[in-house]
Design an enzyme around this catalytic site. Structure first.
Site, PDB file in Angstrom:
ATOM      1  CB  VAL A 238      -0.892   0.033   0.907  1.00 56.59           C
ATOM      2  CG1 VAL A 238      -2.108  -1.036   1.182  1.00 56.59           C
ATOM      3  CG2 VAL A 238      -0.441   0.132   2.595  1.00 56.59           C
TER       4      VAL A 238
ATOM      5  CB  THR B  28      -2.560  -9.611  15.843  1.00 61.05           C
ATOM      6  OG1 THR B  28      -2.170  -8.441  16.392  1.00 61.05           O
ATOM      7  CG2 THR B  28      -3.783  -9.583  15.758  1.00 61.05           C
TER       8      THR B  28
ATOM      9  CE1 TYR C 191      -0.679   1.115  14.943  1.00 64.17           C
ATOM     10  CE2 TYR C 191      -2.155   1.780  16.966  1.00 64.17           C
ATOM     11  CZ  TYR C 191      -1.878   1.161  15.703  1.00 64.17           C
ATOM     12  OH  TYR C 191      -2.987   0.146  15.320  1.00 64.17           O
TER      13      TYR C 191
ATOM     14  CB  VAL D  52      -6.692  -7.787  18.356  1.00 62.31           C
ATOM     15  CG1 VAL D  52      -7.112  -9.219  17.530  1.00 62.31           C
ATOM     16  CG2 VAL D  52      -7.676  -6.917  18.057  1.00 62.31           C
TER      17      VAL D  52
ATOM     18  CG  ASN E 299      -6.112  -5.559   8.224  1.00 61.46           C
ATOM     19  OD1 ASN E 299      -6.406  -5.317   9.349  1.00 61.46           O
ATOM     20  ND2 ASN E 299      -4.883  -6.077   7.774  1.00 61.46           N
TER      21      ASN E 299
HETATM   22  P1  NDP Z   1      -0.423  -7.742  12.160  1.00 60.04           P
HETATM   23  O1  NDP Z   1       1.152  -7.238  12.249  1.00 60.04           O
HETATM   24  O2  NDP Z   1      -0.611  -9.203  12.399  1.00 60.04           O
HETATM   25  O3  NDP Z   1      -0.909  -7.484  10.473  1.00 60.04           O
HETATM   26  C1  NDP Z   1      -0.154  -6.234   9.711  1.00 60.04           C
HETATM   27  C2  NDP Z   1      -0.555  -6.780   8.570  1.00 60.04           C
HETATM   28  O4  NDP Z   1      -0.217  -5.495   7.669  1.00 60.04           O
HETATM   29  C3  NDP Z   1       0.290  -7.776   7.822  1.00 60.04           C
HETATM   30  O5  NDP Z   1      -0.355  -8.352   7.128  1.00 60.04           O
HETATM   31  C4  NDP Z   1       1.501  -6.919   7.127  1.00 60.04           C
HETATM   32  O6  NDP Z   1       2.290  -7.543   6.414  1.00 60.04           O
HETATM   33  C5  NDP Z   1       0.652  -5.836   6.672  1.00 60.04           C
HETATM   34  N1  NDP Z   1       1.310  -4.696   6.199  1.00 60.04           N
HETATM   35  C6  NDP Z   1       2.274  -3.716   6.784  1.00 60.04           C
HETATM   36  N2  NDP Z   1       2.997  -2.857   5.753  1.00 60.04           N
HETATM   37  C7  NDP Z   1       2.089  -3.252   4.692  1.00 60.04           C
HETATM   38  C8  NDP Z   1       2.371  -2.497   3.434  1.00 60.04           C
HETATM   39  N3  NDP Z   1       3.224  -1.548   3.089  1.00 60.04           N
HETATM   40  N4  NDP Z   1       1.478  -3.049   2.360  1.00 60.04           N
HETATM   41  C9  NDP Z   1       0.593  -3.992   2.522  1.00 60.04           C
HETATM   42  N5  NDP Z   1       0.590  -4.751   3.833  1.00 60.04           N
HETATM   43  C10 NDP Z   1       1.222  -4.206   4.771  1.00 60.04           C
HETATM   44  O7  NDP Z   1      -1.154  -6.735  12.680  1.00 60.04           O
HETATM   45  P2  NDP Z   1      -2.694  -6.955  13.014  1.00 60.04           P
HETATM   46  O8  NDP Z   1      -3.656  -7.776  12.468  1.00 60.04           O
HETATM   47  O9  NDP Z   1      -2.970  -6.447  14.806  1.00 60.04           O
HETATM   48  O10 NDP Z   1      -3.190  -5.500  12.353  1.00 60.04           O
HETATM   49  C11 NDP Z   1      -3.999  -5.155  11.757  1.00 60.04           C
HETATM   50  C12 NDP Z   1      -4.841  -3.855  11.424  1.00 60.04           C
HETATM   51  O11 NDP Z   1      -5.307  -3.680  12.777  1.00 60.04           O
HETATM   52  C13 NDP Z   1      -3.527  -2.556  11.566  1.00 60.04           C
HETATM   53  O12 NDP Z   1      -4.093  -1.557  10.679  1.00 60.04           O
HETATM   54  C14 NDP Z   1      -3.585  -2.144  13.050  1.00 60.04           C
HETATM   55  O13 NDP Z   1      -3.070  -1.021  13.106  1.00 60.04           O
HETATM   56  C15 NDP Z   1      -4.803  -2.373  13.354  1.00 60.04           C
HETATM   57  N6  NDP Z   1      -5.076  -2.466  14.924  1.00 60.04           N
HETATM   58  C16 NDP Z   1      -4.683  -3.588  15.647  1.00 60.04           C
HETATM   59  C17 NDP Z   1      -5.089  -3.639  17.000  1.00 60.04           C
HETATM   60  C18 NDP Z   1      -4.511  -4.797  17.791  1.00 60.04           C
HETATM   61  O14 NDP Z   1      -4.555  -4.833  19.069  1.00 60.04           O
HETATM   62  N7  NDP Z   1      -3.756  -5.894  17.051  1.00 60.04           N
HETATM   63  C19 NDP Z   1      -5.416  -2.709  17.772  1.00 60.04           C
HETATM   64  C20 NDP Z   1      -6.159  -1.543  16.953  1.00 60.04           C
HETATM   65  C21 NDP Z   1      -5.892  -1.398  15.695  1.00 60.04           C
HETATM   66  P3  NDP Z   1       3.628  -8.452   6.481  1.00 60.04           P
HETATM   67  O15 NDP Z   1       3.258  -9.653   7.168  1.00 60.04           O
HETATM   68  O16 NDP Z   1       4.024  -8.261   5.286  1.00 60.04           O
HETATM   69  O17 NDP Z   1       4.536  -7.351   7.517  1.00 60.04           O
END
Ligand code: NDP
Length: 320
Positions: free
Chosen positions: A101, A278, A239, A276, A127
């Site tokens: 992205v 993760t 963040y 979450v 996401n």
């Molecule tokens: P993860 O770290 O498990 O997942 C993040 C995902 O974003 C990964 O698939 C990662 O890819 C991808 N990503 C990062 N940079 C890019 C990029 N430049 N282009 C495409 N994909 C990219 O975290 P979460 O599942 O927890 O997070 C998902 C969303 O939820 C995020 O936006 C996070 O800010 C938000 N969030 C999460 C919370 C939590 O408690 N976990 C709370 C509030 C919001 P790769 O595997 O290649 O790094």
């Protein structure tokens, strides 16, 4: 009751409320959508960014279970293909495409591919995200990267997707995974400048320039080392600002798209998934990725959608 006891009592009650809401949602989720609510079909195209793992993977999974065609995207082809395979083997209509992205060439290639193969997009889930800090850490070493992925990346995708959104009687949808950490008026974590907060809150005067200018000011202070006294949010500063920015941008876009005619509506909203378990949180947190994905899927599928430019958590509207 002394102050410490009062605090404990408040925490306990908040915990009870959260638990009650979790149970309510789990009950609601067990009720399937009826045929007349299902405005979507196997031809409905939902794109999920950063869907190779975590919340994004779960959103792709749940949308697939509802019978849509899900385009699971990931910046790394090999891992994304593996993740898509897991869902395909479960019988879901899931296809993979590479998408970074923050790489305009990757976005352009993706958009051409989707146009050619599916004619456009019905649902976009922004996401993809990044946070360098875990828990109470607050390093700004990667501030630029955090802001570029969480804010600019989501903004890039919204701009690229709008011309591709398919006309649809139920309205196309854009949902961004944001965070309560980005709230303007959070009790413990917010920008201390009242005037700036008010500007960022006023949807009529809010602009992309104001949002970008605010972030640039912070990044300049990161470079010259003065950010600690800049009045920025104290918790996960970079963040929190990146999520505040994408929340504000959601409102700008919703305002810009509000005049579209019936049949060509695009509803743009954001939500907080909760804390979450993760990779991002080091697998700490209060809820599972499955629960964290729920509000995104709900916002994507609401049958009589009329809501745009709002912020949600646990299927309820919350304040920006
Ligand atoms: P993860 O770290 O498990 O997942 C993040 C995902 O974003 C990964 O698939 C990662 O890819 C991808 N990503 C990062 N940079 C890019 C990029 N430049 N282009 C495409 N994909 C990219 O975290 P979460 O599942 O927890 O997070 C998902 C969303 O939820 C995020 O936006 C996070 O800010 C938000 N969030 C999460 C919370 C939590 O408690 N976990 C709370 C509030 C919001 P790769 O595997 O290649 O790094």
């Amino acid at each position: 009751m002394d102050n410490t006891e009062k605090q404990m009592d408040k925490k306990e009650r908040a915990k009870e409320r959260r638990e009650k809401r979790r149970q309510e949602i789990s009950l609601i989720r067990s009720i399937p959508y009826s045929d007349h609510q299902r405005w979507w079909s196997a031809e409905t195209i939902a794109v999920v960014t950063g869907a190779n793992r975590g919340i994004g993977f779960e959103i792709a999974h749940q949308l697939g279970l509802q019978g849509l065609t899900v385009v699971l995207t990931s910046r790394e082809t090999a891992v994304g293909e593996e993740s898509a395979k897991v869902l395909q083997e479960g019988g879901l209509k899931v296809v993979f495409h590479q998408l970074d992205v923050i790489d305009q060439q990757s976005i352009d290639t993706f958009c051409s591919w989707i146009k050619e193969n599916y004619g456009g997009i019905d649902i976009l889930i922004n996401n993809a995200g990044f946070n360098y800090n875990i828990g109470s850490e607050n390093s700004v070493e990667y501030a630029e990267k955090v802001i570029t992925i969480n804010y600019t990346g989501s903004k890039n995708m919204i701009k690229a997707a709008i011309p591709l959104m398919k006309p649809n009687h139920a309205g196309a949808r854009i949902v961004t995974v944001s965070s309560r950490l980005g709230r303007l008026n959070g009790r413990k974590n917010r920008i201390s400048d009242d005037a700036l907060r008010q500007q960022l809150e006023d949807v009529d005067s809010l602009s992309e320039e104001l949002i970008d200018g605010t972030l640039n000011k912070f990044l300049e202070q990161v470079k010259d080392g003065s950010w600690t006294t800049g009045g920025w949010p104290q918790n996960n500063t970079d963040y929190s600002l990146s999520k505040m920015a994408i929340n504000a941008y959601t409102r700008v876009v919703a305002r810009e798209l509000a005049g579209r005619p019936e049949g060509e509506k695009i509803y743009v909203n954001c939500y907080c998934p909760g804390w979450v378990k993760t990779a991002m949180t080091g697998w700490a947190g209060q809820v599972t990725p499955e629960e964290g994905a729920d509000t995104a899927v709900w916002l994507s599928l609401i049958p009589d959608m009329r809501i745009s430019g709002k912020f949600f958590a646990e299927r309820r509207e919350i304040h920006f």
